[in-house]
Design a protein around this motif. Structure first.
Motif, PDB file in Angstrom:
ATOM      1  N   LEU A 117      -0.858  -0.052   9.765  1.00  0.00           N
ATOM      2  CA  LEU A 117      -1.957  -0.886  10.251  1.00  0.00           C
ATOM      3  C   LEU A 117      -2.960  -0.037  10.993  1.00  0.00           C
ATOM      4  O   LEU A 117      -2.705   1.128  11.282  1.00  0.00           O
ATOM      5  N   VAL A 118      -4.075  -0.650  11.325  1.00  0.00           N
ATOM      6  CA  VAL A 118      -5.067  -0.050  12.211  1.00  0.00           C
ATOM      7  C   VAL A 118      -5.109  -0.913  13.466  1.00  0.00           C
ATOM      8  O   VAL A 118      -5.412  -2.106  13.403  1.00  0.00           O
ATOM      9  N   SER A 119      -4.784  -0.318  14.593  1.00  0.00           N
ATOM     10  CA  SER A 119      -4.848  -1.004  15.883  1.00  0.00           C
ATOM     11  C   SER A 119      -6.295  -0.979  16.375  1.00  0.00           C
ATOM     12  O   SER A 119      -6.937   0.072  16.378  1.00  0.00           O
TER      13      SER A 119
ATOM     14  N   SER B 141       0.829  -1.195   0.000  1.00  0.00           N
ATOM     15  CA  SER B 141       0.000   0.000   0.000  1.00  0.00           C
ATOM     16  C   SER B 141       0.869   1.254   0.000  1.00  0.00           C
ATOM     17  O   SER B 141       2.066   1.193  -0.296  1.00  0.00           O
ATOM     18  N   VAL B 142       0.265   2.373   0.374  1.00  0.00           N
ATOM     19  CA  VAL B 142       0.965   3.650   0.488  1.00  0.00           C
ATOM     20  C   VAL B 142       0.679   4.238   1.869  1.00  0.00           C
ATOM     21  O   VAL B 142      -0.330   3.911   2.503  1.00  0.00           O
ATOM     22  N   TRP B 143       1.570   5.104   2.325  1.00  0.00           N
ATOM     23  CA  TRP B 143       1.373   5.775   3.613  1.00  0.00           C
ATOM     24  C   TRP B 143       0.020   6.490   3.608  1.00  0.00           C
ATOM     25  O   TRP B 143      -0.349   7.128   2.624  1.00  0.00           O
ATOM     26  N   GLY B 144      -0.722   6.377   4.693  1.00  0.00           N
ATOM     27  CA  GLY B 144      -1.975   7.113   4.855  1.00  0.00           C
ATOM     28  C   GLY B 144      -3.219   6.466   4.289  1.00  0.00           C
ATOM     29  O   GLY B 144      -4.316   6.989   4.469  1.00  0.00           O
ATOM     30  N   LYS B 145      -3.094   5.323   3.620  1.00  0.00           N
ATOM     31  CA  LYS B 145      -4.282   4.651   3.081  1.00  0.00           C
ATOM     32  C   LYS B 145      -4.765   3.604   4.084  1.00  0.00           C
ATOM     33  O   LYS B 145      -3.994   2.787   4.556  1.00  0.00           O
TER      34      LYS B 145
ATOM     35  N   VAL C 255      -6.905   3.028  15.838  1.00  0.00           N
ATOM     36  CA  VAL C 255      -5.823   4.001  15.713  1.00  0.00           C
ATOM     37  C   VAL C 255      -4.950   3.597  14.529  1.00  0.00           C
ATOM     38  O   VAL C 255      -4.555   2.436  14.408  1.00  0.00           O
ATOM     39  N   TYR C 256      -4.628   4.553  13.668  1.00  0.00           N
ATOM     40  CA  TYR C 256      -3.730   4.296  12.534  1.00  0.00           C
ATOM     41  C   TYR C 256      -2.287   4.391  13.033  1.00  0.00           C
ATOM     42  O   TYR C 256      -1.927   5.328  13.750  1.00  0.00           O
ATOM     43  N   MET C 257      -1.475   3.398  12.632  1.00  0.00           N
ATOM     44  CA  MET C 257      -0.091   3.340  13.111  1.00  0.00           C
ATOM     45  C   MET C 257       0.860   3.025  11.959  1.00  0.00           C
ATOM     46  O   MET C 257       0.465   2.391  10.972  1.00  0.00           O
ATOM     47  N   GLY C 258       2.104   3.443  12.123  1.00  0.00           N
ATOM     48  CA  GLY C 258       3.125   3.147  11.128  1.00  0.00           C
ATOM     49  C   GLY C 258       4.425   2.734  11.774  1.00  0.00           C
ATOM     50  O   GLY C 258       4.701   3.067  12.936  1.00  0.00           O
TER      51      GLY C 258
ATOM     52  N   SER D 259      -0.986  10.353  11.960  1.00  0.00           N
ATOM     53  CA  SER D 259      -2.193  11.098  11.599  1.00  0.00           C
ATOM     54  C   SER D 259      -2.654  10.692  10.205  1.00  0.00           C
ATOM     55  O   SER D 259      -1.896  10.116   9.430  1.00  0.00           O
ATOM     56  N   LEU D 260      -3.894  10.992   9.916  1.00  0.00           N
ATOM     57  CA  LEU D 260      -4.510  10.652   8.634  1.00  0.00           C
ATOM     58  C   LEU D 260      -5.217  11.862   8.043  1.00  0.00           C
ATOM     59  O   LEU D 260      -5.734  12.710   8.781  1.00  0.00           O
ATOM     60  N   GLU D 261      -5.284  11.899   6.728  1.00  0.00           N
ATOM     61  CA  GLU D 261      -6.100  12.893   6.028  1.00  0.00           C
ATOM     62  C   GLU D 261      -7.571  12.489   6.187  1.00  0.00           C
ATOM     63  O   GLU D 261      -7.879  11.421   6.725  1.00  0.00           O
ATOM     64  N   ALA D 262      -8.484  13.297   5.665  1.00  0.00           N
ATOM     65  CA  ALA D 262      -9.928  13.073   5.831  1.00  0.00           C
ATOM     66  C   ALA D 262     -10.375  11.709   5.309  1.00  0.00           C
ATOM     67  O   ALA D 262     -11.159  11.015   5.970  1.00  0.00           O
ATOM     68  N   ALA D 263      -9.909  11.289   4.126  1.00  0.00           N
ATOM     69  CA  ALA D 263     -10.328   9.991   3.570  1.00  0.00           C
ATOM     70  C   ALA D 263      -9.894   8.846   4.475  1.00  0.00           C
ATOM     71  O   ALA D 263     -10.650   7.895   4.695  1.00  0.00           O
TER      72      ALA D 263
END
Length: 171
Positions: free
Chosen positions: A127-129, A68-72, A163-166, A146-150
């Motif tokens: 991932l999403v925790s 994937s790509v960062w933020g998706k 929670v979105y994590m990297g 952090s994430l953009e609106a989408a």
């Protein structure tokens, strides 16, 4: 910790029924994804899906991911596909059934994913925790991002504690 090594192998189509049983042990009913979704993910991204077997050779844990790509963020219950120009390995679902809990299966599955990410020269993993797993992922090196609106809209399809994590490796 078990003294017996955990067998990690690529997911196969006939693993789906066992994966559904593991999923039911790990998630509340509203987060259980149907067999056709798991099978479609394997068909699209089988090279980034693994299972862990117990001492009897039965699937008792799994990890499904995709490039994937960062933020998706993949919304819960939707199919996914590898990105044309991937940056990261997105770990969509790590589930450890009762038979393998506390035996290192999670770490073994994550290690398989990290090895693949490194071999493919990806920038890291996301991932999403959920289900109170934030501290687990932080111990393994993931950080809240952090994430953009989408991405926020997709994140809202998960549990309240999502929670979105990297993770950025040092290889």
């Amino acid at each position: 910790m078990s003294t017996r090594p955990i067998l990690i192998r690529p997911m196969q189509a006939d693993d789906v029924p066992a994966m559904l049983a593991v999923q039911a042990q790990c998630y509340p009913p509203h987060m259980n994804e149907p067999a056709d979704v798991l099978l479609a993910r394997w068909q699209a991204c089988g090279d980034t899906a693994w299972v862990a077997c117990d001492a009897q050779g039965q699937v008792a844990a799994y990890l499904v991911a995709y490039r994937s790509v960062w933020g998706k963020v993949s919304p819960l219950g939707q199919a996914f596909a590898h990105a044309a120009q991937p940056e990261v390995l997105y770990l969509h679902d790590l589930a450890i059934g009762q038979a393998l809990r506390g035996q290192g299966a999670a770490q073994a599955l994550v290690a398989a994913a990290r090895q693949l990410a490194q071999a493919q020269a990806l920038q890291g993993s996301t991932l999403v925790s959920v289900n109170g797993s934030l501290a687990f992922w932080q111990r393994l090196g993931w950080q809240v991002m952090s994430l953009e609106a989408a991405g926020q809209r997709a994140l809202a399809t998960y549990a309240d504690d999502a929670v979105y994590m990297g993770w950025r490796p040092t290889w």
